[in-house]
Every structure is written in C-alpha cells, then in structure tokens.
Scaffold this motif. Structure first.
Motif, PDB file in Angstrom:
ATOM      1  N   MET A  85       0.827  -1.196   0.000  1.00 45.62           N
ATOM      2  CA  MET A  85       0.000   0.000   0.000  1.00 45.62           C
ATOM      3  C   MET A  85       0.866   1.253   0.000  1.00 45.62           C
ATOM      4  N   ALA A  86       1.980   1.216   0.716  1.00 45.57           N
ATOM      5  CA  ALA A  86       2.881   2.374   0.773  1.00 45.57           C
ATOM      6  C   ALA A  86       3.448   2.695  -0.604  1.00 45.57           C
ATOM      7  N   THR A  87       3.823   1.657  -1.361  1.00 46.03           N
ATOM      8  CA  THR A  87       4.348   1.910  -2.711  1.00 46.03           C
ATOM      9  C   THR A  87       3.261   2.456  -3.633  1.00 46.03           C
ATOM     10  N   THR A  88       2.028   2.034  -3.398  1.00 44.37           N
ATOM     11  CA  THR A  88       0.909   2.583  -4.177  1.00 44.37           C
ATOM     12  C   THR A  88       0.756   4.071  -3.902  1.00 44.37           C
ATOM     13  N   LEU A  89       0.816   4.451  -2.640  1.00 43.81           N
ATOM     14  CA  LEU A  89       0.696   5.859  -2.272  1.00 43.81           C
ATOM     15  C   LEU A  89       1.860   6.681  -2.835  1.00 43.81           C
ATOM     16  N   ILE A  90       3.061   6.129  -2.779  1.00 47.94           N
ATOM     17  CA  ILE A  90       4.230   6.846  -3.299  1.00 47.94           C
ATOM     18  C   ILE A  90       4.101   7.056  -4.800  1.00 47.94           C
ATOM     19  N   SER A  91       3.660   6.013  -5.511  1.00 44.12           N
ATOM     20  CA  SER A  91       3.494   6.126  -6.968  1.00 44.12           C
ATOM     21  C   SER A  91       2.439   7.168  -7.324  1.00 44.12           C
ATOM     22  N   SER A  92       1.328   7.155  -6.597  1.00 47.51           N
ATOM     23  CA  SER A  92       0.266   8.124  -6.862  1.00 47.51           C
ATOM     24  C   SER A  92       0.734   9.538  -6.527  1.00 47.51           C
ATOM     25  N   ALA A  94       3.829  10.664  -6.608  1.00 48.57           N
ATOM     26  CA  ALA A  94       4.769  11.078  -7.649  1.00 48.57           C
ATOM     27  C   ALA A  94       4.033  11.547  -8.898  1.00 48.57           C
ATOM     28  N   LEU A  95       2.933  10.857  -9.208  1.00 47.40           N
ATOM     29  CA  LEU A  95       2.112  11.266 -10.356  1.00 47.40           C
ATOM     30  C   LEU A  95       1.538  12.660 -10.133  1.00 47.40           C
ATOM     31  N   MET A  96       0.997  12.917  -8.946  1.00 45.94           N
ATOM     32  CA  MET A  96       0.389  14.214  -8.657  1.00 45.94           C
ATOM     33  C   MET A  96       1.415  15.346  -8.744  1.00 45.94           C
ATOM     34  N   LEU A  97       2.644  15.060  -8.338  1.00 44.37           N
ATOM     35  CA  LEU A  97       3.690  16.071  -8.412  1.00 44.37           C
ATOM     36  C   LEU A  97       4.046  16.419  -9.859  1.00 44.37           C
ATOM     37  N   ARG A  98       3.789  15.502 -10.785  1.00 42.08           N
ATOM     38  CA  ARG A  98       4.080  15.767 -12.195  1.00 42.08           C
ATOM     39  C   ARG A  98       2.968  16.563 -12.873  1.00 42.08           C
ATOM     40  N   GLY A  99       1.866  16.786 -12.172  1.00 43.31           N
ATOM     41  CA  GLY A  99       0.761  17.541 -12.750  1.00 43.31           C
ATOM     42  C   GLY A  99       0.000  16.778 -13.807  1.00 43.31           C
ATOM     43  N   PRO A 100      -0.673  15.676 -13.453  1.00 41.41           N
ATOM     44  CA  PRO A 100      -1.379  14.855 -14.443  1.00 41.41           C
ATOM     45  C   PRO A 100      -2.661  15.525 -14.912  1.00 41.41           C
ATOM     46  N   ASP A 101      -3.228  15.000 -16.012  1.00 39.63           N
ATOM     47  CA  ASP A 101      -4.528  15.487 -16.436  1.00 39.63           C
ATOM     48  C   ASP A 101      -5.601  14.938 -15.496  1.00 39.63           C
ATOM     49  N   GLU A 102      -6.817  15.449 -15.646  1.00 42.09           N
ATOM     50  CA  GLU A 102      -7.885  15.105 -14.710  1.00 42.09           C
ATOM     51  C   GLU A 102      -8.206  13.620 -14.708  1.00 42.09           C
ATOM     52  N   THR A 103      -8.214  12.996 -15.888  1.00 44.69           N
ATOM     53  CA  THR A 103      -8.543  11.573 -15.981  1.00 44.69           C
ATOM     54  C   THR A 103      -7.524  10.717 -15.246  1.00 44.69           C
ATOM     55  N   ALA A 104      -6.235  10.991 -15.479  1.00 46.41           N
ATOM     56  CA  ALA A 104      -5.186  10.210 -14.815  1.00 46.41           C
ATOM     57  C   ALA A 104      -5.233  10.393 -13.307  1.00 46.41           C
ATOM     58  N   ALA A 105      -5.445  11.632 -12.855  1.00 53.97           N
ATOM     59  CA  ALA A 105      -5.509  11.895 -11.423  1.00 53.97           C
ATOM     60  C   ALA A 105      -6.677  11.161 -10.776  1.00 53.97           C
ATOM     61  N   THR A 106      -7.837  11.193 -11.442  1.00 54.98           N
ATOM     62  CA  THR A 106      -9.027  10.518 -10.909  1.00 54.98           C
ATOM     63  C   THR A 106      -8.817   9.018 -10.844  1.00 54.98           C
TER      64      THR A 106
END
Length: 439
Positions: A85-92, A94-106
């Motif tokens: 679960m921790a690696t899932t949170l870290i991956s998510s 990292a994605l948010m820090l890259r500024g994803p589009d709305e679909t990817a973030a959701t």
C-alpha cells in the motif's frame, strides 16, 4: 466476534468459528457468486460486499474507540500488505507532483481507494477470524461462491441456460457486464459465469480449486467422506477447463504439485493414476473440453492472445525507464492508448515502478512463506486436518502467482479481492498455529 480476547485454551478453537468469520464468508460468497456490476443504489457504485466490509471496519473502529479489547492482527501479514500500500501511495503522489490530467488523477485516486479497501479487508479478517473453525468457514465461503459461478458458467455453455440474471441481491442496480459479446476459443464459447470476463472466471475457479481439494482432504482426515467438497472440486476443475484457458491448466497443475509435496505417497500415486486414466478416456471418447484444451496447449489458441502478450512485454520494457522507480502512476494504465499487457507483474512495474513491483513480489512470496510455516507448525502439532487446510492455501496462492503472469489481476474485482482474501487466510493460519503452539 472472534476479536474479543480470551485466555489461551479457554475455548475449543476447532469448534468456535465466531460471528466474524461468518460475516467474512458471506462477503466471499457475495463477491465471487454474484456479478460485481450489481451495486447498492446511492452508494457511489459500491457492491454489497464492499458496503458490508466498510460497515464492519466502522464497527471495529467504534470498538477501538470504546476501548474494547481488540485482538492483534498477524504482524508479518499486515506489514507485507502495508508495504504494498505504501508503494501505491508513493506512486500516486509522484504522479500528482508531475501535474497529471484530470482523468489520470481521478483513476489514480480510485486505485488508491480500492487498495485501501482491500487493506481494510485484510485487517478486519486478521482481527476477527481467530480460530481453526473460522479459517475453515472462510475457505468454505470462497469455495461456495466460486462453485456457484462455475455452475452458472457450465449451464450457460452446455445447456444454453443463463441463470446469471436470477442470482442477485434484491434492490441492486445493475451497471452492466464487462462482457459485451460471446468470446470464443478453439471453436467454443468461453463461459463467463458470475465473473466480469471468461479470463476472470478461469482465474477465480483455478485459485479456488486447491481450497476445495484441501477441504476434502481435511474432511477425510477427520474420518468423514468429504463428498460435498470433492464434488465442488470437480465442478471447479471442469468449469475452469471449460474456459479453454492455458493458465487454468498450468496453474492448477503447479498448485497440485506444490500441495502434493505434503501428501502421502499413496494419495499422490492414486491421484496421478486417476488423472492419467481420466485424460486417456476423455481423449478416446472425444470429450470436447479435453480435446480443445489439448489443441490450445499444443498448437496455440489461433487468436491474438500470445502475440498481444509479447507486444506488451516489449512495450513495458521500453516504457519503464521513463519512470523507473515510481512508475507512471497506479491506476493510470490506459488500454485505449497503451497495449494490453495481460500481466500482473508488468502492469505493476509500469504503473508503480520497480518499487511497486518489488513490493508485490515480496507480498506474494512472503505470504507463501507465512502459509508454509503455518502448515509445518500444524503438522508438528499433530493437527493433520488443519495442516491440510493450510496446504490448500499454499496451493491457491501458488496458482495466483502463476495466473498473474497472464492476467492483469487488479483490473478484475473478483480475482483481485480473492488475492487479498488468500493473504488474510495465510495470516489467520499463522495466528492460529502460533496460539496452538503455546496452548
């Protein structure tokens, strides 16, 4: 509930299943024996099993806030799930820090919520299922749910009788099946059962099969016939083979080989002999399921499945260096833009990076070791029937590991939930074995 602390040896753990194990068994039956497209109205798309588990987790939290005694969960099992679960949170993150589009973030947030629920499911099981009887109750729930789905699939394929719409909890809203048309292989329609796809049905049945075999063996160890669970084993095997899936055959064989390591030589010889005779008779009589499976294993499926997996492997190796450690983001793999991987480990590597892949591998291998240790401990205690049950858990986890090579497990609700049910089962077995050793 089983979670109330009791002095060691104050109850017979073989006969005291507890209310908690019954609830989890119902959750298993609802998850595997009903379509997960059927959701509770006004619940934001939650299935009945998810709603039940959320309610149980709230009740568990209230018990903790009221300072009631809550049994400690098996530490190793919980740490393995929390690490993933921790690696899932870290991956998510990292994605948010890259500024994803709305679909990817959701999609990433939904994946995090989904895995959080599975973590909660494991926690709840580890807390409330604390007995041999409770362990067996949960195994029975899994087998009953999977067998029900298998029977529905067999009736649809061989008798053209579709009962899937009749098996439903009243008052639910149906969001529609994932399967939009009949899928065929080797000239045969592949059954869907109560799963979202024939591949998922094959995976669920194959993973549940070792549990049914273990229940049969445990009953026979107690001096009973075990005929009910033997019939369930047969239904699961036939229904899994009817999906014309290579993975069903390979995973079932590997699971049985792993289980046979702890079986008496006489039983192994009898089963191998019976299997050889049954295959020869089926081939001689031209039984369609057996001949089609043989054709697929020897000549390929004549469809694009093998080629697509090869293309997916090439794509994964090419895409991973872009986000090597944390991946492109959990839940963001888009099959509309990216090739279908059909591989649990490649999918986790691309979405969660090497860190996410490592956590998954450690979880699966670690939980196998937990179950193997529990099996050995029960054998040392002379509890042969419970040792048989845990042997089935080892076989099921092994089958899941093999199936992960050809199936994107998180993409399907039933098999992904079943994965974490097996993880929890291993943890429960370890807890019961430890308590038995100290009693």
């Amino acid at each position: 509930m089983d979670s109330v602390a009791r002095p060691t040896g104050s109850v017979d753990q073989r006969s005291a299943a507890g209310f908690g194990s019954g609830v989890v068994a119902v959750v298993a039956i609802l998850t595997l024996g009903t379509r997960q497209s059927q959701v509770v109205p006004f619940s934001l798309g939650l299935t009945p099993s998810v709603v039940i588990v959320y309610g149980c987790l709230v009740a568990l939290l209230l018990c903790w806030l009221a300072r009631q005694t809550i049994a400690a969960p098996h530490r190793t099992t919980l740490l393995l799930v929390m690490a993933m679960m921790a690696t899932t949170l870290i991956s998510s993150a990292a994605l948010m820090l890259r500024g994803p589009d709305e679909t990817a973030a959701t999609n990433s947030l939904l994946a995090v919520v989904r895995e959080s629920w599975l973590l909660g499911l494991v926690l709840f099981i580890l807390v409330v299922v604390r007995s041999r009887a409770g362990l067996e109750n949960l195994m029975r729930g899994i087998v009953v749910g999977a067998t029900l789905s298998g029977v529905v699939g067999l009736l649809a394929v061989y008798l053209n009788l579709d009962l899937s719409s009749l098996i439903s909890v009243p008052g639910l809203s149906d969001q529609g099946s994932l399967l939009t048309s009949d899928l065929q292989r080797a000239g045969s329609v592949r059954p869907q059962g109560m799963a979202g796809h024939p591949l998922e049905l094959s995976a669920v049945l194959t993973v549940a099969f070792p549990l049914a075999v273990a229940l049969t063996a445990a009953e026979r160890r107690r001096g009973h016939t075990g005929v009910l669970w033997a019939l369930a084993s047969l239904v699961l095997l036939i229904a899994a083979l009817s999906t014309i899936s290579r993975s069903a055959v390979i995973a079932a064989v590997v699971a049985l080989v792993v289980m046979a390591w702890s079986w008496p030589v006489r039983r192994v010889a009898a089963l191998v002999g019976a299997a050889i005779v049954a295959v020869f008779i089926a081939m001689a009589l031209g039984v369609s399921v057996v001949t089609r499976i043989a054709d697929v294993l020897t000549g390929g499926s004549q469809d694009a499945s093998l080629a697509s997996r090869s293309n997916g492997l090439d794509y994964a190796f090419a895409a991973m260096p872009d986000h090597l450690w944390f991946g492109q983001g959990i839940g963001t793999y888009d099959v509309q833009k990216q090739p279908v991987l059909d591989n649990y480990y490649l999918g986790r590597a691309v979405e969660g990076g090497l860190l996410g892949l490592l956590a998954l591998v450690v979880l699966l291998l670690g939980i196998v070791l937990v179950a193997v240790a529990a099996r050995r401990r029960f054998a040392d205690l002379g509890d042969d029937s419970t040792s048989e049950l845990v042997n089935g858990i080892v076989g099921s986890i092994t089958a899941l590991i093999v199936i992960g090579l050809i199936l994107d497990v998180p993409a399907f609700q039933q098999i992904s939930t079943l994965q974490f049910l097996l993880v929890a089962l291993a943890g429960v077995a370890a807890t019961v074995a430890n308590e038995g050793a100290t009693s």
